[in-house]
Design a protein around this motif. Structure first.
Motif, PDB file in Angstrom:
ATOM      1  N   CYS A 153      51.869  41.701  31.277  1.00 34.90           N
ATOM      2  CA  CYS A 153      51.692  43.111  31.615  1.00 34.90           C
ATOM      3  C   CYS A 153      50.199  43.436  31.438  1.00 34.90           C
ATOM      4  O   CYS A 153      49.412  42.602  31.009  1.00 34.90           O
ATOM      5  N   GLU A 154      49.836  44.648  31.755  1.00 36.82           N
ATOM      6  CA  GLU A 154      48.437  45.060  31.624  1.00 36.82           C
ATOM      7  C   GLU A 154      47.946  44.948  30.183  1.00 36.82           C
ATOM      8  O   GLU A 154      46.801  44.605  29.925  1.00 36.82           O
ATOM      9  N   GLU A 155      48.835  45.231  29.235  1.00 35.39           N
ATOM     10  CA  GLU A 155      48.469  45.140  27.819  1.00 35.39           C
ATOM     11  C   GLU A 155      48.141  43.695  27.440  1.00 35.39           C
ATOM     12  O   GLU A 155      47.148  43.437  26.744  1.00 35.39           O
ATOM     13  N   ASP A 156      48.965  42.735  27.901  1.00 37.99           N
ATOM     14  CA  ASP A 156      48.695  41.320  27.624  1.00 37.99           C
ATOM     15  C   ASP A 156      47.375  40.889  28.256  1.00 37.99           C
ATOM     16  O   ASP A 156      46.581  40.160  27.646  1.00 37.99           O
ATOM     17  N   ASN A 157      47.139  41.335  29.487  1.00 37.05           N
ATOM     18  CA  ASN A 157      45.894  40.986  30.162  1.00 37.05           C
ATOM     19  C   ASN A 157      44.692  41.518  29.394  1.00 37.05           C
ATOM     20  O   ASN A 157      43.684  40.827  29.251  1.00 37.05           O
ATOM     21  N   ALA A 158      44.801  42.729  28.874  1.00 31.59           N
ATOM     22  CA  ALA A 158      43.712  43.319  28.091  1.00 31.59           C
ATOM     23  C   ALA A 158      43.500  42.552  26.782  1.00 31.59           C
ATOM     24  O   ALA A 158      42.362  42.340  26.362  1.00 31.59           O
ATOM     25  N   ARG A 159      44.588  42.128  26.148  1.00 33.89           N
ATOM     26  CA  ARG A 159      44.471  41.348  24.908  1.00 33.89           C
ATOM     27  C   ARG A 159      43.795  40.001  25.167  1.00 33.89           C
ATOM     28  O   ARG A 159      42.970  39.539  24.374  1.00 33.89           O
ATOM     29  N   ILE A 160      44.149  39.351  26.282  1.00 36.20           N
ATOM     30  CA  ILE A 160      43.536  38.065  26.635  1.00 36.20           C
ATOM     31  C   ILE A 160      42.041  38.259  26.838  1.00 36.20           C
ATOM     32  O   ILE A 160      41.224  37.488  26.315  1.00 36.20           O
ATOM     33  N   LEU A 161      41.671  39.287  27.593  1.00 35.93           N
ATOM     34  CA  LEU A 161      40.260  39.547  27.857  1.00 35.93           C
ATOM     35  C   LEU A 161      39.498  39.898  26.585  1.00 35.93           C
ATOM     36  O   LEU A 161      38.387  39.407  26.368  1.00 35.93           O
ATOM     37  N   ALA A 162      40.106  40.701  25.714  1.00 31.11           N
ATOM     38  CA  ALA A 162      39.448  41.072  24.459  1.00 31.11           C
ATOM     39  C   ALA A 162      39.254  39.848  23.572  1.00 31.11           C
ATOM     40  O   ALA A 162      38.207  39.700  22.929  1.00 31.11           O
ATOM     41  N   ASN A 163      40.235  38.955  23.554  1.00 29.34           N
ATOM     42  CA  ASN A 163      40.137  37.751  22.736  1.00 29.34           C
ATOM     43  C   ASN A 163      38.999  36.863  23.212  1.00 29.34           C
ATOM     44  O   ASN A 163      38.237  36.338  22.400  1.00 29.34           O
ATOM     45  N   ILE A 164      38.864  36.705  24.502  1.00 29.29           N
ATOM     46  CA  ILE A 164      37.814  35.831  25.025  1.00 29.29           C
ATOM     47  C   ILE A 164      36.437  36.467  24.846  1.00 29.29           C
ATOM     48  O   ILE A 164      35.438  35.765  24.697  1.00 29.29           O
ATOM     49  N   GLU A 165      36.370  37.818  24.825  1.00 30.78           N
ATOM     50  CA  GLU A 165      35.089  38.484  24.585  1.00 30.78           C
ATOM     51  C   GLU A 165      34.665  38.341  23.124  1.00 30.78           C
ATOM     52  O   GLU A 165      33.485  38.217  22.833  1.00 30.78           O
ATOM     53  N   ARG A 166      35.640  38.355  22.202  1.00 29.95           N
ATOM     54  CA  ARG A 166      35.325  38.166  20.782  1.00 29.95           C
ATOM     55  C   ARG A 166      34.896  36.729  20.498  1.00 29.95           C
ATOM     56  O   ARG A 166      34.057  36.482  19.640  1.00 29.95           O
ATOM     57  N   ASN A 167      35.513  35.790  21.172  1.00 29.35           N
ATOM     58  CA  ASN A 167      35.230  34.381  20.919  1.00 29.35           C
ATOM     59  C   ASN A 167      35.021  33.677  22.262  1.00 29.35           C
ATOM     60  O   ASN A 167      35.930  33.042  22.786  1.00 29.35           O
ATOM     61  N   PRO A 168      33.812  33.773  22.846  1.00 28.88           N
ATOM     62  CA  PRO A 168      33.590  33.273  24.200  1.00 28.88           C
ATOM     63  C   PRO A 168      33.621  31.752  24.338  1.00 28.88           C
ATOM     64  O   PRO A 168      33.714  31.243  25.433  1.00 28.88           O
TER      65      PRO A 168
END
Length: 141
Positions: A64-79
């Motif tokens: 869902c959009e929430e999961d997509n946002a969590r994935i993106l936030a995770n990769i931004e925190r730890n690139p």
């Protein structure tokens, strides 16, 4: 104008010209479309008065959009992490490929940086000896 808006305008022109009495050949020539496209939209308009795109077949997304946002936030925190690690950290019941697809959809094309192994002392010594032997030779060597 966005592509969808452009398509809607084209479809409106097709049906408007047809209702004004223009032939399919005239519409094709004036709008620069194929005969098949013009016929499709005229037929759809006559059958259902609907010019919207039909729903495309396919499997629904697992995220869902929430999961997509969590994935993106995770990769931004730890690139420097990878999709497998993101999936495990977020405890998602997805494949790593799906995580990569969601990142690509968001415009993140993640690549693991290349790393070089350190030279052993033996290699350093051999390279230095080679360079010292070559320094005294002429250019034709």
């Amino acid at each position: 104008m966005e592509s969808r808006q452009h398509c809607a305008v084209q479809r409106g022109r097709i049906t408007g010209m047809h209702e004004a009495g223009h032939s399919i050949v005239d519409i094709v020539r004036d709008l620069g479309l194929t005969r098949q496209t013009v016929k499709r939209w005229i037929t759809r308009w006559q059958e259902s008065s609907n010019m919207e795109d039909r729903r495309q077949p396919g499997r629904p997304r697992l995220t869902c959009e929430e999961d997509n946002a969590r994935i993106l936030a995770n990769i931004e925190r730890n690139p420097f992490t990878n999709s497998v690690a993101v999936r495990e950290q977020l405890r998602l019941d997805l494949s790593a490929r799906t995580v990569r697809r969601r990142l690509h959809d968001a415009g993140v094309h993640h690549h693991v940086p290349a790393t070089k192994g350190n030279l052993e002392q033996r290699h350093v010594r051999e390279r230095l000896e080679f360079a010292q032997n070559c320094i005294v030779k002429d250019l034709d060597f």
